[in-house]
Scaffold this motif. Structure first.
Motif, PDB file in Angstrom:
ATOM      1  N   PHE A   1       0.882  -1.441  -0.254  1.00 33.40           N
ATOM      2  CA  PHE A   1       0.180   0.387   0.353  1.00 33.40           C
ATOM      3  C   PHE A   1       0.939   1.208   0.072  1.00 33.40           C
ATOM      4  CE2 PHE A   1      -3.418   3.163   1.898  1.00 33.40           C
ATOM      5  CZ  PHE A   1      -4.132   2.701   1.086  1.00 33.40           C
ATOM      6  N   GLU A   2       0.502   2.484  -0.891  1.00 36.17           N
ATOM      7  CA  GLU A   2       1.460   3.318  -1.031  1.00 36.17           C
ATOM      8  C   GLU A   2       0.539   4.542  -0.876  1.00 36.17           C
ATOM      9  OE1 GLU A   2       3.491   3.386  -5.443  1.00 36.17           O
ATOM     10  OE2 GLU A   2       4.862   1.455  -4.621  1.00 36.17           O
ATOM     11  N   PHE A   3       1.159   5.249   0.172  1.00 32.23           N
ATOM     12  CA  PHE A   3       0.320   6.306   0.293  1.00 32.23           C
ATOM     13  C   PHE A   3       1.536   7.695   0.600  1.00 32.23           C
ATOM     14  CE2 PHE A   3       1.108   4.113   4.017  1.00 32.23           C
ATOM     15  CZ  PHE A   3       1.190   5.115   5.058  1.00 32.23           C
ATOM     16  N   SER A   4       1.053   8.838   0.270  1.00 30.49           N
ATOM     17  CA  SER A   4       2.061  10.515   0.186  1.00 30.49           C
ATOM     18  C   SER A   4       1.571  11.624   1.178  1.00 30.49           C
ATOM     19  CB  SER A   4       2.688  10.975  -0.850  1.00 30.49           C
ATOM     20  OG  SER A   4       2.843  10.097  -1.989  1.00 30.49           O
ATOM     21  N   PHE A   5       2.372  12.039   1.568  1.00 28.57           N
ATOM     22  CA  PHE A   5       1.701  13.350   2.690  1.00 28.57           C
ATOM     23  C   PHE A   5       2.063  14.405   1.738  1.00 28.57           C
ATOM     24  CE2 PHE A   5       1.816   9.726   5.970  1.00 28.57           C
ATOM     25  CZ  PHE A   5       0.549  10.299   6.158  1.00 28.57           C
TER      26      PHE A   5
ATOM     27  N   SER B   1       5.555   2.670   1.651  1.00 27.18           N
ATOM     28  CA  SER B   1       5.642   1.639   1.244  1.00 27.18           C
ATOM     29  C   SER B   1       4.647   0.878   1.986  1.00 27.18           C
ATOM     30  CB  SER B   1       6.061   1.893  -0.389  1.00 27.18           C
ATOM     31  OG  SER B   1       5.460   0.274  -0.535  1.00 27.18           O
ATOM     32  N   VAL B   2       3.757   0.405   2.111  1.00 26.81           N
ATOM     33  CA  VAL B   2       3.984  -0.982   3.851  1.00 26.81           C
ATOM     34  C   VAL B   2       3.457  -1.726   2.775  1.00 26.81           C
ATOM     35  CG1 VAL B   2       2.505  -0.991   5.784  1.00 26.81           C
ATOM     36  CG2 VAL B   2       2.452   1.059   4.973  1.00 26.81           C
ATOM     37  N   PRO B   3       3.926  -3.252   2.826  1.00 30.15           N
ATOM     38  CA  PRO B   3       3.079  -4.380   2.519  1.00 30.15           C
ATOM     39  C   PRO B   3       2.181  -4.402   3.716  1.00 30.15           C
ATOM     40  CG  PRO B   3       5.692  -4.725   4.097  1.00 30.15           C
ATOM     41  CD  PRO B   3       5.292  -3.227   3.470  1.00 30.15           C
ATOM     42  N   LEU B   4       1.260  -5.247   2.360  1.00 25.64           N
ATOM     43  CA  LEU B   4       0.112  -5.714   3.181  1.00 25.64           C
ATOM     44  C   LEU B   4      -0.607  -6.899   2.906  1.00 25.64           C
ATOM     45  CD1 LEU B   4      -2.788  -3.538   2.618  1.00 25.64           C
ATOM     46  CD2 LEU B   4      -1.688  -3.065   4.116  1.00 25.64           C
ATOM     47  N   PRO B   5      -0.666  -7.935   3.461  1.00 24.06           N
ATOM     48  CA  PRO B   5      -0.839  -9.348   3.467  1.00 24.06           C
ATOM     49  C   PRO B   5      -1.469  -9.476   2.558  1.00 24.06           C
ATOM     50  CG  PRO B   5      -1.760  -8.377   5.645  1.00 24.06           C
ATOM     51  CD  PRO B   5      -1.554  -6.938   5.064  1.00 24.06           C
ATOM     52  N   ALA B   6      -2.041 -11.055   1.781  1.00 19.26           N
ATOM     53  CA  ALA B   6      -2.870 -11.153   0.958  1.00 19.26           C
ATOM     54  C   ALA B   6      -4.469 -11.018   1.930  1.00 19.26           C
ATOM     55  CB  ALA B   6      -3.045 -12.316   1.102  1.00 19.26           C
ATOM     56  N   LEU B   7      -5.271 -10.263   0.972  1.00 17.84           N
ATOM     57  CA  LEU B   7      -6.478  -9.847   1.958  1.00 17.84           C
ATOM     58  C   LEU B   7      -7.679 -10.722   0.884  1.00 17.84           C
ATOM     59  CD1 LEU B   7      -5.549  -5.394   2.056  1.00 17.84           C
ATOM     60  CD2 LEU B   7      -5.303  -7.571   4.269  1.00 17.84           C
ATOM     61  N   GLU B   8      -8.752 -10.778   1.697  1.00 19.46           N
ATOM     62  CA  GLU B   8      -9.762 -11.820   1.560  1.00 19.46           C
ATOM     63  C   GLU B   8     -10.629 -10.107   0.637  1.00 19.46           C
ATOM     64  OE1 GLU B   8     -11.966 -13.717   4.272  1.00 19.46           O
ATOM     65  OE2 GLU B   8     -10.399 -14.689   4.465  1.00 19.46           O
ATOM     66  N   GLN B   9     -11.465 -10.561  -0.235  1.00 16.39           N
ATOM     67  CA  GLN B   9     -12.789  -9.585  -0.296  1.00 16.39           C
ATOM     68  C   GLN B   9     -13.409  -8.323   0.733  1.00 16.39           C
ATOM     69  OE1 GLN B   9     -15.344 -10.901  -3.269  1.00 16.39           O
ATOM     70  NE2 GLN B   9     -14.256 -11.620  -5.231  1.00 16.39           N
TER      71      GLN B   9
ATOM     72  N   THR C   1     -13.834  -4.579   2.572  1.00 19.57           N
ATOM     73  CA  THR C   1     -13.727  -3.581   3.069  1.00 19.57           C
ATOM     74  C   THR C   1     -12.631  -2.927   4.022  1.00 19.57           C
ATOM     75  OG1 THR C   1     -15.874  -2.072   1.496  1.00 19.57           O
ATOM     76  CG2 THR C   1     -14.109  -1.169   2.951  1.00 19.57           C
ATOM     77  N   TYR C   2     -11.824  -2.216   3.915  1.00 23.56           N
ATOM     78  CA  TYR C   2     -10.817  -2.345   4.829  1.00 23.56           C
ATOM     79  C   TYR C   2     -11.058  -0.673   5.375  1.00 23.56           C
ATOM     80  CZ  TYR C   2      -9.975  -6.714   3.858  1.00 23.56           C
ATOM     81  OH  TYR C   2     -10.138  -8.668   3.496  1.00 23.56           O
ATOM     82  N   ILE C   3      -9.931  -0.650   6.914  1.00 26.77           N
ATOM     83  CA  ILE C   3      -9.905   0.472   6.780  1.00 26.77           C
ATOM     84  C   ILE C   3      -7.936   0.500   7.593  1.00 26.77           C
ATOM     85  CG2 ILE C   3     -10.526   2.527   8.910  1.00 26.77           C
ATOM     86  CD1 ILE C   3     -13.150   1.158   8.564  1.00 26.77           C
ATOM     87  N   LEU C   4      -7.822   1.915   6.945  1.00 26.33           N
ATOM     88  CA  LEU C   4      -6.260   1.939   6.576  1.00 26.33           C
ATOM     89  C   LEU C   4      -5.449   3.127   7.981  1.00 26.33           C
ATOM     90  CD1 LEU C   4      -3.208   0.608   6.752  1.00 26.33           C
ATOM     91  CD2 LEU C   4      -3.427   2.320   5.042  1.00 26.33           C
ATOM     92  N   LYS C   5      -5.855   3.254   9.422  1.00 31.74           N
ATOM     93  CA  LYS C   5      -5.734   4.099  10.171  1.00 31.74           C
ATOM     94  C   LYS C   5      -4.373   4.400  10.214  1.00 31.74           C
ATOM     95  CE  LYS C   5     -10.384   2.850  12.822  1.00 31.74           C
ATOM     96  NZ  LYS C   5     -10.700   2.535  13.904  1.00 31.74           N
ATOM     97  N   TRP C   6      -4.080   5.577  10.088  1.00 28.46           N
ATOM     98  CA  TRP C   6      -3.298   6.061  10.880  1.00 28.46           C
ATOM     99  C   TRP C   6      -2.573   7.702  11.298  1.00 28.46           C
ATOM    100  CZ3 TRP C   6      -2.220  11.376   8.962  1.00 28.46           C
ATOM    101  CH2 TRP C   6      -2.863  12.157   8.539  1.00 28.46           C
TER     102      TRP C   6
ATOM    103  N   GLU D   1      -7.713   8.011   8.825  1.00 26.14           N
ATOM    104  CA  GLU D   1      -7.435   6.699   7.898  1.00 26.14           C
ATOM    105  C   GLU D   1      -8.878   7.170   5.998  1.00 26.14           C
ATOM    106  OE1 GLU D   1     -11.751   6.611   9.260  1.00 26.14           O
ATOM    107  OE2 GLU D   1     -11.685   6.495  11.240  1.00 26.14           O
ATOM    108  N   ILE D   2      -7.837   5.443   5.552  1.00 27.91           N
ATOM    109  CA  ILE D   2      -7.802   5.480   4.292  1.00 27.91           C
ATOM    110  C   ILE D   2      -8.799   4.735   3.953  1.00 27.91           C
ATOM    111  CG2 ILE D   2      -7.432   4.986   2.153  1.00 27.91           C
ATOM    112  CD1 ILE D   2      -4.154   5.939   3.360  1.00 27.91           C
ATOM    113  N   ASN D   3     -10.045   4.376   3.781  1.00 30.08           N
ATOM    114  CA  ASN D   3     -10.663   2.926   3.075  1.00 30.08           C
ATOM    115  C   ASN D   3     -10.389   2.648   2.200  1.00 30.08           C
ATOM    116  OD1 ASN D   3     -11.605   3.703   5.745  1.00 30.08           O
ATOM    117  ND2 ASN D   3     -13.976   4.928   4.675  1.00 30.08           N
ATOM    118  N   PHE D   4     -10.561   1.390   1.974  1.00 31.14           N
ATOM    119  CA  PHE D   4     -10.514   0.664   0.506  1.00 31.14           C
ATOM    120  C   PHE D   4     -10.965  -1.069   0.588  1.00 31.14           C
ATOM    121  CE2 PHE D   4      -6.506  -0.150   2.530  1.00 31.14           C
ATOM    122  CZ  PHE D   4      -6.116  -1.784   2.553  1.00 31.14           C
ATOM    123  N   THR D   5     -11.222  -0.604  -0.814  1.00 32.40           N
ATOM    124  CA  THR D   5     -12.362  -2.154  -0.945  1.00 32.40           C
ATOM    125  C   THR D   5     -11.193  -2.882  -1.896  1.00 32.40           C
ATOM    126  OG1 THR D   5     -14.260  -0.895  -0.474  1.00 32.40           O
ATOM    127  CG2 THR D   5     -14.091  -3.104  -1.534  1.00 32.40           C
ATOM    128  N   VAL D   6     -11.047  -4.448  -1.376  1.00 27.54           N
ATOM    129  CA  VAL D   6     -10.685  -5.581  -2.238  1.00 27.54           C
ATOM    130  C   VAL D   6     -11.886  -5.851  -3.358  1.00 27.54           C
ATOM    131  CG1 VAL D   6      -9.182  -7.312  -2.102  1.00 27.54           C
ATOM    132  CG2 VAL D   6      -8.897  -5.149  -0.830  1.00 27.54           C
TER     133      VAL D   6
END
Length: 74
Positions: free
Chosen positions: A1-5, A39-47, A49-54, A67-72
């Motif tokens: 997962f890649e993100f920027s400030f 850049s943060v490696p994430l484990p294999a995720l099931e289908q 919606t997830y919330i990444l809290k930073w 928070e960043i919400n995303f859907t697999v």
């Protein structure tokens, strides 16, 4: 997962949860240096919606949270 400030920050915390609030282990290790891009490696995720809290700390010591919400899919 890649993100920027927009400016350099110290990434102080990162947590991943399912939409139901279940924690997902991401083995986050706090970077030793400040940066804008992460850049943060994430484990294999099931289908689903997830919330990444930073949490990040600015150079002046100001703590920011978000928070960043995303859907697999498929």
């Amino acid at each position: 997962f890649e993100f920027s400030f927009g400016a350099e920050v110290g990434l102080a915390g990162l947590e991943l949860e399912t939409l139901a609030g279940e924690a997902v282990d991401i083995a986050f290790e706090r970077p030793r240096q400040m940066g804008k891009d992460f850049s943060v490696p994430l484990p294999a995720l099931e289908q689903g919606t997830y919330i990444l809290k930073w949490r990040a700390v600015a150079k002046d010591g100001h703590v920011m949270r978000g928070e960043i919400n995303f859907t697999v899919t498929g």
